[in-house]
Design an enzyme around this catalytic site. Structure first.
Site, short mmCIF file in Angstrom:
data_model
loop_
_atom_site.label_atom_id
_atom_site.label_comp_id
_atom_site.label_asym_id
_atom_site.label_seq_id
_atom_site.Cartn_x
_atom_site.Cartn_y
_atom_site.Cartn_z
N LYS A 1 0.88 -1.30 0.19
CA LYS A 1 0.07 -0.01 -0.04
C LYS A 1 0.79 1.46 0.02
O LYS A 1 0.64 2.22 0.89
CB LYS A 1 -0.96 -0.05 1.28
CG LYS A 1 -1.98 -1.24 1.07
CD LYS A 1 -2.81 -1.11 2.26
CE LYS A 1 -3.96 -2.32 2.25
NZ LYS A 1 -3.24 -3.48 2.55
N ARG A 2 1.66 1.14 -0.95
CA ARG A 2 2.63 2.47 -0.85
C ARG A 2 1.96 3.63 -1.62
O ARG A 2 1.12 3.33 -2.54
CB ARG A 2 3.91 2.05 -1.67
CG ARG A 2 4.70 1.08 -1.13
CD ARG A 2 4.99 1.13 0.53
NE ARG A 2 6.29 0.31 1.04
CZ ARG A 2 6.22 0.08 2.25
NH1 ARG A 2 5.58 0.37 3.13
NH2 ARG A 2 6.96 -0.84 2.63
#
Length: 301
Positions: free
Chosen positions: A99-100
């Site tokens: 979830k960058r």
């Protein structure tokens, strides 16, 4: 050796193994105690190796949850890198759930870390086929990841309408007469690599919680070619019979990750054989649920 693109892997592995995505979330309190028999922290390497050997030939997709590996420090990151390599050697399509999302050069660094081959300047240590990313800082923050998708045949899953209880606080808010999640869905639908044919899946997909079935049905209409990663089956209690509402017209356009539902145990005294049999039984059950749901969905389409 030719490296397959994310879409090639999805089309091949969904056909051969189905849509189940095995989640690797190493958390020792929920695993049998035999993994920690040495008591020196090596349990994480042993667990990842055990699971990937077990999953080989059973599932075509594996999802590593980065946070659990990071929580174990350098040993965890070493296990993650080794696990990614082992899964690829098994022929699995590898998703990193990290979830960058960040601005400018920071987003580019994340893209270089996870989506750029060593031959193109990446380290290769954590290179995966597909990465989860967060769009809520704006479309420009996705550009480095999309560039990697175009250049190296990688996939993305963009958070759209997630499965956590508080997701609606932002994602269900109205902005410009539309929900935030609908704005994100439009973005996802319009940033797919242009070279993809109209008759193929897009490499830019969406995370839509399997617990948000009504929202998922609406969002699917906005993203007809996107792959939806639908977490929530298993520990979060989503109903497999209703998830088919998020299915589109392409094989592999709905992937179902299950992590704790495959691996977590209450009885930590299970031995290796008992645990192996338990996980295999769970895999078979989830694959059967997926097959039944798939059949129902296609019959009613």
């Amino acid at each position: 050796m030719t490296t397959l693109s994310w879409i090639d892997l999805v089309e091949r592995n969904a056909t051969e193994f189905g849509e189940l995505v095995a989640g690797i979330d190493p958390y020792l309190p929920e695993l049998p105690a035999f993994f920690d028999h040495r008591g020196d922290g090596s349990w994480i390497e042993d667990y990842v190796t055990f699971m990937l050997e077990l999953l080989k030939g059973q599932v075509g997709f594996v999802k590593f949850q980065s946070a659990y590996f990071e929580a174990c420090g350098l040993r965890g990151l070493t296990a993650l890198s080794a696990g990614i390599a082992q899964a690829k050697a098994n022929g699995m399509a590898v998703i990193l759930d990290a979830k960058r999302g960040d601005i400018g050069s920071t987003a580019a660094a994340y893209a270089r870390a996870y989506l750029t081959p060593a031959s193109a300047g990446g380290s290769g240590d954590f290179e995966v086929d597909c990465l989860t990313v967060a769009p809520f800082m704006g479309p420009d923050t996705l550009e480095p990841f999309v560039d990697c998708s175009r250049s190296y045949g990688k996939g993305l899953f963009v958070l759209c309408r997630t499965s956590n209880p508080g997701a609606g606080w932002l994602q269900d808010k109205v902005a410009g007469n539309r929900l935030i999640s609908e704005h994100v869905a439009d973005l996802i639908a319009n940033i797919g690599p242009p070279q993809e044919g109209a008759q193929r899946l897009s490499a830019i997909g969406a995370v839509i919680g399997a617990t948000a079935v009504h929202e998922g049905r609406r969002l699917r209409q906005l993203m007809p070619r996107s792959i939806i990663l639908a977490p929530g089956l298993g520990a979060q209690g989503a109903d497999a019979a209703t998830i088919g509402a998020m299915r589109g017209q392409f094989d592999g356009d709905l992937l179902l990750p299950v992590s704790r539902g495959l691996s977590a145990v209450v009885d930590r005294n299970l031995d290796a054989d008992a645990y192996r049999n338990l996980v295999l039984e769970r895999i078979a059950t989830f694959k059967l649920l997926s097959t039944r749901r798939s059949g129902l969905a296609r019959t009613s389409a």
